[in-house]
Design a protein around this motif. Structure first.
Motif, PDB file in Angstrom:
ATOM      1  N   SER A 448       0.829  -1.207   0.000  1.00 49.74           N
ATOM      2  CA  SER A 448       0.000   0.000   0.000  1.00 49.74           C
ATOM      3  C   SER A 448       0.866   1.261   0.000  1.00 49.74           C
ATOM      4  O   SER A 448       1.738   1.426   0.855  1.00 49.74           O
ATOM      5  CB  SER A 448      -0.906  -0.005   1.236  1.00 49.74           C
ATOM      6  OG  SER A 448      -1.435   1.267   1.489  1.00 49.74           O
ATOM      7  N   LEU A 449       0.589   2.151  -0.923  1.00 47.73           N
ATOM      8  CA  LEU A 449       1.316   3.409  -1.006  1.00 47.73           C
ATOM      9  C   LEU A 449       1.115   4.234   0.272  1.00 47.73           C
ATOM     10  O   LEU A 449       2.052   4.833   0.791  1.00 47.73           O
ATOM     11  CB  LEU A 449       0.837   4.199  -2.223  1.00 47.73           C
ATOM     12  CG  LEU A 449       1.545   5.542  -2.474  1.00 47.73           C
ATOM     13  CD1 LEU A 449       3.036   5.338  -2.678  1.00 47.73           C
ATOM     14  CD2 LEU A 449       0.922   6.254  -3.663  1.00 47.73           C
ATOM     15  N   THR A 450      -0.128   4.233   0.768  1.00 46.67           N
ATOM     16  CA  THR A 450      -0.404   4.973   2.006  1.00 46.67           C
ATOM     17  C   THR A 450       0.463   4.469   3.148  1.00 46.67           C
ATOM     18  O   THR A 450       1.032   5.252   3.913  1.00 46.67           O
ATOM     19  CB  THR A 450      -1.891   4.836   2.378  1.00 46.67           C
ATOM     20  OG1 THR A 450      -2.681   5.413   1.342  1.00 46.67           O
ATOM     21  CG2 THR A 450      -2.187   5.537   3.690  1.00 46.67           C
ATOM     22  N   MET A 451       0.583   3.167   3.271  1.00 47.23           N
ATOM     23  CA  MET A 451       1.358   2.594   4.364  1.00 47.23           C
ATOM     24  C   MET A 451       2.855   2.841   4.180  1.00 47.23           C
ATOM     25  O   MET A 451       3.586   3.067   5.149  1.00 47.23           O
ATOM     26  CB  MET A 451       1.073   1.097   4.473  1.00 47.23           C
ATOM     27  CG  MET A 451      -0.401   0.771   4.711  1.00 47.23           C
ATOM     28  SD  MET A 451      -1.077   1.550   6.201  1.00 47.23           S
ATOM     29  CE  MET A 451      -0.406   0.467   7.453  1.00 47.23           C
ATOM     30  N   TYR A 452       3.334   2.801   2.957  1.00 49.02           N
ATOM     31  CA  TYR A 452       4.752   3.109   2.706  1.00 49.02           C
ATOM     32  C   TYR A 452       5.071   4.548   3.094  1.00 49.02           C
ATOM     33  O   TYR A 452       6.186   4.857   3.509  1.00 49.02           O
ATOM     34  CB  TYR A 452       5.096   2.893   1.231  1.00 49.02           C
ATOM     35  CG  TYR A 452       5.161   1.453   0.796  1.00 49.02           C
ATOM     36  CD1 TYR A 452       5.832   0.494   1.553  1.00 49.02           C
ATOM     37  CD2 TYR A 452       4.567   1.046  -0.398  1.00 49.02           C
ATOM     38  CE1 TYR A 452       5.894  -0.823   1.138  1.00 49.02           C
ATOM     39  CE2 TYR A 452       4.630  -0.263  -0.827  1.00 49.02           C
ATOM     40  CZ  TYR A 452       5.289  -1.200  -0.057  1.00 49.02           C
ATOM     41  OH  TYR A 452       5.351  -2.503  -0.471  1.00 49.02           O
ATOM     42  N   ARG A 453       4.084   5.442   2.919  1.00 52.11           N
ATOM     43  CA  ARG A 453       4.299   6.844   3.261  1.00 52.11           C
ATOM     44  C   ARG A 453       4.406   7.050   4.766  1.00 52.11           C
ATOM     45  O   ARG A 453       5.093   7.952   5.237  1.00 52.11           O
ATOM     46  CB  ARG A 453       3.149   7.706   2.721  1.00 52.11           C
ATOM     47  CG  ARG A 453       3.120   7.846   1.198  1.00 52.11           C
ATOM     48  CD  ARG A 453       1.894   8.622   0.755  1.00 52.11           C
ATOM     49  NE  ARG A 453       1.782   9.872   1.480  1.00 52.11           N
ATOM     50  CZ  ARG A 453       0.686  10.260   2.132  1.00 52.11           C
ATOM     51  NH1 ARG A 453      -0.369   9.483   2.176  1.00 52.11           N
ATOM     52  NH2 ARG A 453       0.657  11.419   2.745  1.00 52.11           N
ATOM     53  N   LEU A 454       3.715   6.193   5.522  1.00 56.21           N
ATOM     54  CA  LEU A 454       3.627   6.407   6.961  1.00 56.21           C
ATOM     55  C   LEU A 454       4.633   5.592   7.772  1.00 56.21           C
ATOM     56  O   LEU A 454       5.076   6.027   8.833  1.00 56.21           O
ATOM     57  CB  LEU A 454       2.205   6.064   7.443  1.00 56.21           C
ATOM     58  CG  LEU A 454       1.074   6.967   6.911  1.00 56.21           C
ATOM     59  CD1 LEU A 454      -0.278   6.400   7.312  1.00 56.21           C
ATOM     60  CD2 LEU A 454       1.234   8.380   7.462  1.00 56.21           C
ATOM     61  N   TYR A 455       4.990   4.398   7.281  1.00 55.67           N
ATOM     62  CA  TYR A 455       5.752   3.471   8.124  1.00 55.67           C
ATOM     63  C   TYR A 455       7.058   3.032   7.467  1.00 55.67           C
ATOM     64  O   TYR A 455       7.177   2.992   6.238  1.00 55.67           O
ATOM     65  CB  TYR A 455       4.904   2.226   8.431  1.00 55.67           C
ATOM     66  CG  TYR A 455       3.650   2.546   9.182  1.00 55.67           C
ATOM     67  CD1 TYR A 455       3.673   2.791  10.554  1.00 55.67           C
ATOM     68  CD2 TYR A 455       2.415   2.620   8.527  1.00 55.67           C
ATOM     69  CE1 TYR A 455       2.518   3.095  11.252  1.00 55.67           C
ATOM     70  CE2 TYR A 455       1.248   2.924   9.218  1.00 55.67           C
ATOM     71  CZ  TYR A 455       1.311   3.160  10.577  1.00 55.67           C
ATOM     72  OH  TYR A 455       0.162   3.470  11.255  1.00 55.67           O
ATOM     73  N   GLY A 456       8.016   2.666   8.325  1.00 55.73           N
ATOM     74  CA  GLY A 456       9.270   2.087   7.856  1.00 55.73           C
ATOM     75  C   GLY A 456      10.174   3.053   7.132  1.00 55.73           C
ATOM     76  O   GLY A 456      11.024   2.641   6.338  1.00 55.73           O
ATOM     77  N   LYS A 457      10.043   4.313   7.409  1.00 50.78           N
ATOM     78  CA  LYS A 457      10.816   5.315   6.669  1.00 50.78           C
ATOM     79  C   LYS A 457      12.269   5.342   7.121  1.00 50.78           C
ATOM     80  O   LYS A 457      12.575   5.258   8.303  1.00 50.78           O
ATOM     81  CB  LYS A 457      10.180   6.695   6.841  1.00 50.78           C
ATOM     82  CG  LYS A 457       8.795   6.802   6.227  1.00 50.78           C
ATOM     83  CD  LYS A 457       8.199   8.188   6.367  1.00 50.78           C
ATOM     84  CE  LYS A 457       7.724   8.468   7.769  1.00 50.78           C
ATOM     85  NZ  LYS A 457       6.976   9.740   7.864  1.00 50.78           N
TER      86      LYS A 457
END
Length: 698
Positions: A448-457
């Protein structure tokens, strides 16, 4: 003479060891080792070969009973260096390594024992145990059969179980029948055969075998001759314990529990629900018969208010051992009946929002950073320097559960208060200083693009983490672990039939997070098959009837509304003292509710309350976080895919690197002739890569 002194010290150390005064025994064994090291020239070769290795062996055994497993392994290794033909040392070292889930090294140790003694039925048996745990059932079957050929009759039980796993049901029945002919007084054979019959929905036959198992167990106890010896008897009979005893059950309660639990399950299959519940209440003192177990097992069959009433009245459900947190919160309250009901309602809520076996959600994602995944997947042994050492505990890291205070929502834990006040329920905030809520977040949204934006950065750059995709075996989705079979486990001595292990994975339930729309007074969540469906529970509506609705999801919405309405009603009756505790009692619900602005995450969580100072709780000084270890990411072969986010640096290289590491890590789960080998796919995400400008206008 030094030899006489050493002989005397061995006797003294053994005396302390048999009294379970392990620290005293350890002190003496270490002293013996120091004599050998300091007076080396005084001992002839035969004496040294015999007793020097033995002193290390005894030290290792004592360290094991002190739960100092790493040191125990080191001393077994030293014993083997002195005496390379020390079969017992290889076997015990293998048992500890297996206990620590270092299965490859455990297999090596057991195979070395077989090099020394190719008639070691225990080594064959223990290898079969490891292959069973790795789900390499064909390999396990081969080794269990070799143990049988060498006279280890208790392997029949394991052979039958493996045949079940291989769906060779007729053969499994034949083995059970053969085992019964060999040992008609072994209650667990009847128990396991009953379990197989229940799986085949042959409930009446299963009950007959369970009754037989119970009869044998009762007769054995009346004679003082039970298959599961208690610790006192073991100490008297085994004056000089030369081997590790894993999973010694001190009483027969666990087998009793399983007999009653399986019989209850059979009665449910026969639609005799009240009898099934009454049967479990016969073993109500068992730690396994708890509120959540009763709710999850009978909620679909018995009126919910009847279940609540039974739990309220039964004191055995409310002991400190079963409900530590509840008892801590209400410790100063005289009349806790209404608080008890609120606590039961929370359990029912947790069951309703949990992921279950029959749910059609089969892919569950966890988003994390490349660095964290690297630590979990990387086995330090593969790249260690020749002169370096490593800790078995640290060869791979487990997935962590961390404090809910580390979550991304600043309102974490406060949304429930808004919900209560919107529904005219006056509750009060309260802080808990003795317990900490730990959680790990998952999502039904894969790649999920949304989840990549929020987590694991990485370095706070969006889209630089990864998505780990698990199946449901990573979680507890059945809630009735007592229904599983029993098998004999790691053992040295073939007469040591006190070692019984249960397939009891340390999994936790997975819960859907509910999103609260403050404006509309609605709860939103998605337990449906499609990622794009949502259930909306309108809390402005009254839900007076349990299980009302035409479809499964209609009933689910109704029942969650019913539980909230029931909680509203009971809290409104609370006095000021009860009100001050109500929000603290709803700790689990607090951390399963978020603001509806986060609904796109479609989050799911495992959550657990841990007491400060308890063994599971650790502190990471570097990350400034409290945490508890959950499972290795490879446990139950649950990890299926690893997806690298679209902005990961050196993504092509990382795909190669992780493919290599994961192949090494999972190699032990596979054999040459296995058709469906365990392989984790690693690839780069195909989601569109947003620029910073795009993200700003998202």
């Amino acid at each position: 003479m030094i030899k006489d002194r050493i002989d005397s010290m061995f006797v003294q150390a053994r005396f302390y060891f048999n009294l379970e005064k392990y620290s005293s025994a350890l002190r003496i064994y270490l002293k013996i080792i120091s004599y050998f090291e300091n007076y080396d020239k005084l001992f002839d070769t035969n004496y040294k070969d015999r007793y020097f290795a033995r002193s290390y062996y005894k030290t290792a055994l004592t360290l094991y009973y002190l739960n100092r497993y790493e040191e125990s392994i080191e001393y077994y290794t030293k014993a083997i260096e002195i005496n390379p033909l020390y079969e017992k040392a290889f076997i015990n070292k293998g048992i500890i390594l297996a206990k620590l889930m270092v299965f490859d090294e455990a297999l090596y140790a057991f195979n070395m024992a077989l090099e020394i003694n190719d008639k070691s039925e225990i080594s064959y048996f223990n290898i079969g145990i490891i292959y069973s745990k790795l789900e390499r059932y064909e390999d396990a079957l081969f080794y269990f059969n070799r143990a049988l050929e060498l006279g280890y009759d208790y392997a029949y039980l394991n052979v039958a179980m493996v045949l079940e796993k291989l769906a060779r049901i007729d053969e499994a029945f034949l083995i059970y029948d053969k085992a019964i002919k060999i040992n008609k007084s072994l209650e667990v054979i009847y128990l396991n055969k009953a379990s197989l019959l229940i799986n085949l929905k042959r409930y009446q036959e299963a009950i007959e075998y369970l009754d037989k198992s119970l009869l044998i167990l009762n007769e054995s106890n009346s004679k003082g001759d039970t298959i599961v010896k208690n610790k006192e008897l073991i100490d008297k009979e085994l004056i000089d314990r030369e081997y590790i005893e894993l999973h010694i059950i001190q009483q027969d309660d666990t087998i009793y529990d399983r007999i009653y639990s399986l019989k209850s399950e059979a009665l449910i299959g026969l639609e005799q629900y009240d009898c099934a519940l009454a049967l479990l209440l016969d073993i109500k003192e068992s730690k396994n018969v708890n509120i959540f177990n009763i709710v999850s097992r009978f909620i679909d069959y018995i009126n919910i208010e009847k279940i609540i009433d039974i739990i309220l009245k039964e004191n055995s459900f409310w002991t400190i051992e079963k409900e530590e947190y509840f008892n801590f919160i209400v410790r100063d309250i005289k009349d806790i009946s209404r608080l008890k009901k609120l606590w039961i309602l929370q359990y029912i809520f947790l069951y309703l929002v949990s992921v279950k076996d029959n749910d059609k959600i089969n892919e569950i994602s966890h988003y994390t950073s490349i660095e964290v995944f690297n630590d979990m997947a990387f086995d330090k042994r593969y790249e260690k320097l020749d002169n370096s050492t490593y800790s078995t505990y640290l060869k791979k890291n487990k997935l962590r559960m961390t404090s809910v205070k580390n979550a991304n929502d600043p309102k974490e834990g406060k949304i429930l208060m808004h919900l209560l006040r919107n529904n005219y329920v006056n509750s009060k905030y309260g802080s808990i200083n003795n317990f900490i809520a730990l959680q790990t977040s998952f999502s039904r949204c894969k790649d999920s693009l949304t989840m990549y934006r929020l987590y694991g950065k990485s370095d706070n750059k969006e889209g630089t983490g990864c998505c780990l995709v698990f199946d449901k075996s990573f979680f507890d989705t059945s809630f009735n672990n007592l229904d599983s079979n029993i098998l004999f486990s790691f053992s040295y001595d073939k007469n040591n039939y006190s070692n019984i292990e249960f397939y009891d994975e340390q999994t936790l339930p997975l819960y859907f997070v509910l999103y609260y729309n403050n404006k509309n007074n609605e709860i939103i969540f998605n337990p449906c098959e499609s990622d794009y469906d949502n259930l909306i529970i309108n809390l402005n509506k009254e839900y007076k009837i349990w299980n009302e609705g035409k479809t499964f999801y209609d009933k689910l919405k109704n029942n969650i509304g019913y539980i909230f309405n029931s909680m509203f009603a009971i809290i409104k009756k609370f006095n000021s003292e009860e009100l001050s505790l109500s929000y603290q009692l709803l700790m689990n619900i607090q951390y399963l509710m978020k603001d509806s602005s986060f609904v796109e995450e479609q989050e799911m969580r495992i959550i657990q309350l841990i007491e400060y100072g308890s063994d599971p709780l650790h502190i990471d000084e570097k990350m400034k976080r409290s945490y508890k270890n959950y499972l290795y990411i490879f446990d139950n072969k649950a990890l299926k895919e690893v997806i690298l986010a679209p902005k990961v640096n050196d993504a092509d290289f990382l795909v190669e690197k992780f493919n290599d590491r994961l192949a090494k890590a999972t190699n032990i789960y596979n054999s040459k002739n296995m058709k469906n080998k365990y392989k984790i796919n690693v690839y780069i995400s195909n989601v569109p890569c947003l620029s910073s400008i795009d993200i700003a206008h998202f």
